[in-house]
Write an enzyme that holds these catalytic residues in place. Sequence first.
Site, mmCIF file in Angstrom:
data_model
loop_
_atom_site.group_PDB
_atom_site.id
_atom_site.type_symbol
_atom_site.label_atom_id
_atom_site.label_comp_id
_atom_site.label_asym_id
_atom_site.label_seq_id
_atom_site.Cartn_x
_atom_site.Cartn_y
_atom_site.Cartn_z
ATOM 1 N N ASP A 139 29.900 -60.826 -91.543
ATOM 2 C CA ASP A 139 28.706 -61.507 -92.056
ATOM 3 C C ASP A 139 28.542 -61.177 -93.539
ATOM 4 O O ASP A 139 27.465 -60.792 -93.990
ATOM 5 C CB ASP A 139 27.474 -61.090 -91.235
ATOM 6 N N LYS A 161 14.609 -49.920 -92.661
ATOM 7 C CA LYS A 161 14.626 -51.166 -91.886
ATOM 8 C C LYS A 161 13.969 -50.885 -90.551
ATOM 9 O O LYS A 161 14.328 -49.916 -89.871
ATOM 10 C CB LYS A 161 16.068 -51.639 -91.634
#
Length: 546
Positions: free
Chosen positions: A404, A303
Amino acid sequence: MYTNLVCKFCLYIWWSVSGDFVNSYMNMYLNSDEVQKLLGLDMELYYVTNGKINDFALNFVVPVPPKVDALHFTWESLSGRPLPYTINVDISNPLALGTPKLNISDTGMIPTITQIFSVSLPCSGVVVAEVNIVLTVNITSPNSNVTSLTFRRKKICRKIESLSNTHVLVDNISYNSNSVNIFYIAVGCAGFLIATLAFCVVVSYVKGKKDRRDPSDNQAHMTYVTNAARNPNSTSSYGSFRRMPSYSLIDERSKDLQERIAELTIQRCRVRLNSVILEGTFGRVYLGSYSEENGAEEEVLVKTVTDHASQIQISLLLQEGMFMYSLNHKNILTILGVSIEDQTAPFLLYPYHSYKNLKVFLQKCKLNSEGVAHTLTTQEVVDMALQIIQAMQYLHKKHLWHKDLAARNCVVDDKLKIKVTDNALSRDLFPSDYHCLGDNENRPIKWMAIESLLQKGFSPCSDVWSFGVLLWELTTLAQQPYVEIDPFEMAAYLKDGYRLAQPINCPDELFAVMAYCWAMNPEERPTFTQLQVCLQEFYAQLIRYV
Ligand SMILES: *[C@@H]1O[C@H](CO)[C@@H](O)[C@H](O)[C@H]1NC(C)=O
Ligand SMILES: *[C@@H]1O[C@H](CO)[C@@H](O)[C@H](O)[C@H]1NC(C)=O
Ligand SMILES: *[C@@H]1O[C@H](CO)[C@@H](O)[C@H](O)[C@H]1NC(C)=O
Ligand SMILES: *[C@@H]1O[C@H](CO)[C@@H](O)[C@H](O)[C@H]1NC(C)=O
C-alpha cells in the site's frame, strides 16, 4: 545481466540519438490525436525530428485497438524542397485484415508543408486475430542517401456479425489470453515518446490478501520477527510490559502479533494526547507525548480509534500498525510502542519530529500556491523519490512487500525528509483512496498493479507499480489518480493499455520513470535498484544545471 538491465533501462530514458541524417531536413511523427487514439496520451510521438531518427520509438510495436481502423502519420520536408519517398505496407494475415489503403501514392514527394497521410486497416471481421503490420518508408535525402524507416503495428481484429458495423464499441473483446499485447509508454528526454509492448505473462506471485491466514504466507510475512535490532534507547524507554488484551479477533494466527505487542507494550498512563492531527470516522492520529521513567518527555504520534470502532477495525489497526515492527531505517517510520488496556482502544506510538502526512502536505502546497507557500522543485521531488526508494529497498531486502505504498502512507518533515509508514487507519483517514469491488475488501484500487487487481497477487514488482503512482502524486501535488475512472473499470482500463497521463510541468525523464513502473508485465518493471540508479543520474543532471 544485471548491469545490462540497468543500462537498458537508462537507455530507454536517456536514449541517445542515432542514425542521423546528414542535414536536419525532415520531421515525421504521430500527432496528438493519433497518440491519444493509440496510447491514450495527450502528446506527439516523434519518429524523426529534424532528421534525427528515434530508433527506440521505431523499434516498438504499437498495438492498434479494435476500434481504431486507420493509422495517421504526419510528415514534412524541412530541406526547402520536396523529398522523394517510396512506401510499402505488409500485413501478416490477409484473411483477418484487408489490404491497407494509403491516401498518398506509393511513390511520391514529401511536401515542404505538414502533411498527414492515412493507412486504412479494414478488418475483415471473419476471424479474430492479431495482425502484424509493417510500414516501410524509404526516403532519399538531399545527398542522395536512402534512409529506410520501418514502423510496426499490431492490429487487433475482431470477428463481427455485420461487416458494415466496424465501429462496435468493444472492450468485451478477448484480447486473447495467452498473448495479451498491451503496452506502456515512456518518454525520452528529448521529448520523444517511446512505446513498447509488454507481453502479459501474469505471474502468480505471493498469495493475496484472501490467503492471509495461510500459515506459509504468514511466514513470508513475518520472517523478520527474530529478535529485533531495535534502537537500544527506545527499547529501554518502552520496556515495561502489560498483560495481553482479550480482543477476540486476535486469533490463532496472531501469536506473532501478540508477541510483538508484548515486546512493545508501554503503560497508558505515560502517554498524553495533545492535539488531533488527522481524523476519520473512527480513526485518529494525535500528536502526544510519552514520559519516560526518568521523567524525560518525548513527542510522539499516536494512532488510535474512537470508542465506536469495531473489533475488526481495532484488530486491523494492530495488525497493520505492527507491519513496520523492529525495522530500523532512516526512511521508515518504525512503531515505538503499543498500549492496550482492556476495554479501551489501543494506542500505537511512533516517533515524531514535526512530521506531516505526505499527502496532506502535498495538497497544502497546492492550496497555497498563490501565496508564499512552498512549492516543490523537480530536484526536491526527485530527492523525495530517492528517499522512498531507499526505504523500499530496505523493506524488500527484509522480504516485506509494502502493498500500500502511496503518499498517504508516508510522512515528511520540514527538511523534506521522508519516512514510509504502515497503512494503519489509512482506509478511514483517506476513504476516497480505497474502494470495495463487490467483496468486503477495501483496497487502494488506483495504486494497485494490474496483477494485484486481477489476482490479488503482490510482489516487489507490484510495489514498484505503486511507487510509480506515488511519483505521479509527488508531481501533481497529490491529485487523485484516474479520477474519472470508475474503480470497477480500473482493471479493464489498465488492460487496454491506458495509464496516468503526464502531469503538467512534469519533466519527461520523471514521467518516463513512472511509465516504466506501469509495465503490464511485472518483470519488465524496473527494480528499486534500477530506479535508484536512474533517478540519481537525473538528480545529478539537475544539480549540474543549477
Ligand atoms: C526500401 O529500400 C530497401 C533497400 O534499401 C528495399 O529492400 C525496400 O524494398 C525498399 N522499400 C520500398 C518501399 O521501396
Ligand atoms: C488522408 O486522410 C486524412 C484523414 O483520414 C486526412 O487528414 C489527410 O489530409 C489525407 N491526406 C491526403 C494527402 O489526402
Ligand atoms: C551515405 O550513407 C553512408 C552509410 O550508409 C555513409 O557512409 C555516407 O557517408 C553517406 N553519404 C553521404 C553523402 O552522407
Ligand atoms: C460481451 O460478452 C458477453 C458475455 O461474455 C456476450 O454475451 C456479449 O455478446 C459480448 N458482447 C460483445 C459486443 O462482444
